[in-house]
Design an enzyme around this catalytic site. Structure first.
Site, PDB file in Angstrom:
ATOM      1  N   ARG A  96     -40.095 -20.559  11.656  1.00  0.00           N
ATOM      2  CA  ARG A  96     -39.329 -19.903  10.585  1.00  0.00           C
ATOM      3  C   ARG A  96     -40.311 -19.394   9.552  1.00  0.00           C
ATOM      4  NH1 ARG A  96     -39.792 -25.026   7.959  1.00  0.00           N
ATOM      5  NH2 ARG A  96     -39.136 -26.243   9.716  1.00  0.00           N
ATOM      6  N   ASP A 128     -54.760 -23.784   7.177  1.00  0.00           N
ATOM      7  CA  ASP A 128     -55.863 -23.938   6.219  1.00  0.00           C
ATOM      8  C   ASP A 128     -56.510 -25.315   6.237  1.00  0.00           C
ATOM      9  OD1 ASP A 128     -53.617 -25.083   5.110  1.00  0.00           O
ATOM     10  OD2 ASP A 128     -53.847 -24.165   3.136  1.00  0.00           O
ATOM     11  N   SER A 183     -50.147 -19.996   7.365  1.00  0.00           N
ATOM     12  CA  SER A 183     -49.574 -21.214   6.780  1.00  0.00           C
ATOM     13  C   SER A 183     -48.044 -21.199   6.811  1.00  0.00           C
ATOM     14  CB  SER A 183     -50.087 -21.394   5.352  1.00  0.00           C
ATOM     15  OG  SER A 183     -51.458 -21.111   5.299  1.00  0.00           O
TER      16      SER A 183
END
Ligand code: ADP
Ligand code: MG
Length: 451
Positions: A150, A188, A135
């Site tokens: 990032r 997710d 995630s």
């Protein structure tokens, strides 16, 4: 007080406007990535499970504080068995000096897990296929290829940025001779879509997987022909799941309702002017909306005359579980509400005050559910789902969806406003438990079918 709850009301006209704007902005983002539009990220997941998928797969989920390892048995009939271990990520790993050190720690967790759960797995049986739920922002270029854009949350390993997550992770496992192959990298919300679709079986088309927890997001299946920003020849398949990242829907606030409380909250955040949809509907913010409202009422001398100094002052000091639990108290004398207010705010509220706080909590949850329904309407209209499918099946995951009282009821009210009663009855909602683990395992299974 009544004015405040009125400010939280979402009309039919507003719902129509939200759904229409969703179609417009999503359509343009499928054609071209924009700086402030809804991201609409292609996932490289090209089909939904049928429910007949079978076998043993691994899944792992790198969260902000834990790394979860799962072993999932898909039984081939929409059911599954999941076994999981949670590893707390140590500070020195969160701040590892190099990607090698970081992925080596992840690999060691997988190694320990495999040794424990699959001690008899022999390398001549081939490798266990694993789906990775990740995630963090990744620039995905294939089902198991993606470069890290990032880090967010608590991870800070600068030299992993710009590198392929799957390649680095796989290399680390190969170094330790761990018999695992990373078959897929998903997030997710795609996991929730796949897991729900597996459970619903072949006869029901699952339209949407959504997350309503700390943050919010949704994924759905799109025609590849409409995702024109994908380079030509990317896939032979006709459909692909799109991760909408709908938390960033309408960052320019063209249609979303904005109260002075929403505006104040945005200024308090580390990322002002983005994630505007998320800031109205997710667990990270709904408690804060209540705090903002109570501060105003208290400042005007309308409630809580004896409030201990400072007890409402801390930004984000009220967890969304608080309004959720407050609303859950249906007793006429609000006994639970009063107990919660004593615990959280340190006051003994009058019955009128308890009633007022419950009314605000209701309004905040209801607005969130209506806005979610507006965005669902956007996906329904974008995909012409009402013409194509008898049932509109939606799987949801996250504490807000699961626990905020009346969330589904309120979404249904809004869907009735959008589409009428007969159509609203065609919507099916269900909770997806362990969606990320099951979804990642399914993804590993689906990719094996293609290999
Ligand atoms: P995550 O987002 O990390 O996957 P969850 O789905 O559990 O985890 O969502 C956590 C969020 O849900 C937190 O922001 C929290 O405030 C909120 N939350 C926790 N308990 C409840 C509850 N009973 N009702 C509504 N929201 C809740
Ligand atoms: Mg979650």
């Amino acid at each position: 007080m009544n004015k405040l709850t009125a400010d939280l009301t979402v009309s039919k006209a507003k719902l129509d406007e939200i759904a229409d704007f969703f179609v417009k902005t999503a359509t343009s983002s499928l054609a071209k990535q924009t700086e402030r539009g809804i991201p609409m990220i292609p996932t490289y997941v090209t089909k939904l499970p049928t429910g007949k998928e079978k076998g043993v797969f691994l899944a792992c989920d790198l969260g902000g504080t834990n790394f979860r390892c799962c072993s999932v048995v898909l039984n081939g009939d929409g059911t599954h068995k999941i076994t999981q271990d949670k590893c707390h990520i140590p500070e020195e790993v969160l701040n590892a000096k190099s990607h090698v050190e970081f992925y080596d720690w992840l690999a060691s967790c997988i190694g320990d897990f495999v040794a424990k759960q699959h001690p008899n797995w022999k390398s001549d049986q081939g490798k266990l296929r694993m789906g990775v739920t990740f995630s963090y922002p990744v620039n995905q270029t294939g089902l198991n290829r993606g470069t890290l854009v990032r880090w967010t949350k608590k991870v800070n390993v600068p030299d992993a940025v710009g590198r392929d997550v799957c390649v680095d992770f796989q290399t680390a496992m190969d170094r330790r001779n761990i018999p695992v192959y990373i078959a897929a990298l998903i997030n997710d919300t795609t996991g929730a879509l796949l897991a729900r679709s597996y459970m619903a079986g072949e006869s029901v088309h699952t339209l949407l997987g959504m997350i309503l927890g700390t943050g919010t997001n949704a994924a759905y299946m799109e025609d590849v022909a409409k995702i024109t920003k994908l380079p030509a020849g990317t896939t032979q398949h006709k459909t692909m799941a799109v991760n909408t990242e709908w938390g960033s829907f309408d960052n320019d606030l063209q249609v979303l309702p904005t109260t002075r409380f929403d505006a104040a909250i945005d200024k308090l955040t580390l990322n002002p002017t983005v994630h505007m949809f998320e800031k109205r509907i997710s667990g990270m913010f709904m408690g804060e909306i209540l705090r903002q409202m109570l501060c105003e009422l208290h400042g005007k001398g309308l409630i809580f005359k004896n409030l201990p100094a400072g007890s409402l002052d801390k930004p984000f000091g009220i967890d969304t579980a608080t309004p959720s639990q407050i609303e859950a108290d249906a007793s006429s004398d609000n006994i639970e509400v009063k107990a919660i207010m004593r615990d959280v705010f340190g006051i003994n509220p009058t019955s009128e005050e308890a009633h007022a706080v419950r009314k605000l909590s209701h309004g905040i949850g209801k607005r969130a559910a209506y806005l979610v329904a507006g965005a669902i309407g956007g996906v329904v209209n974008l995909t012409n789902a009402l013409e194509k499918y008898q049932y509109i099946d939606i799987g949801g995951d996250g504490s807000v969806y699961e626990f905020y009282p009346g969330f589904e009821k309120h979404m249904r009210e809004a869907l009735r406003l959008l589409y009428g009663e007969a159509t609203e009855k065609r919507f099916k909602f269900g909770i997806v438990k362990d969606g990320s683990g099951i979804g990642a395992a399914l993804c590993a299974s689906l990719s094996a079918e293609e290999a």
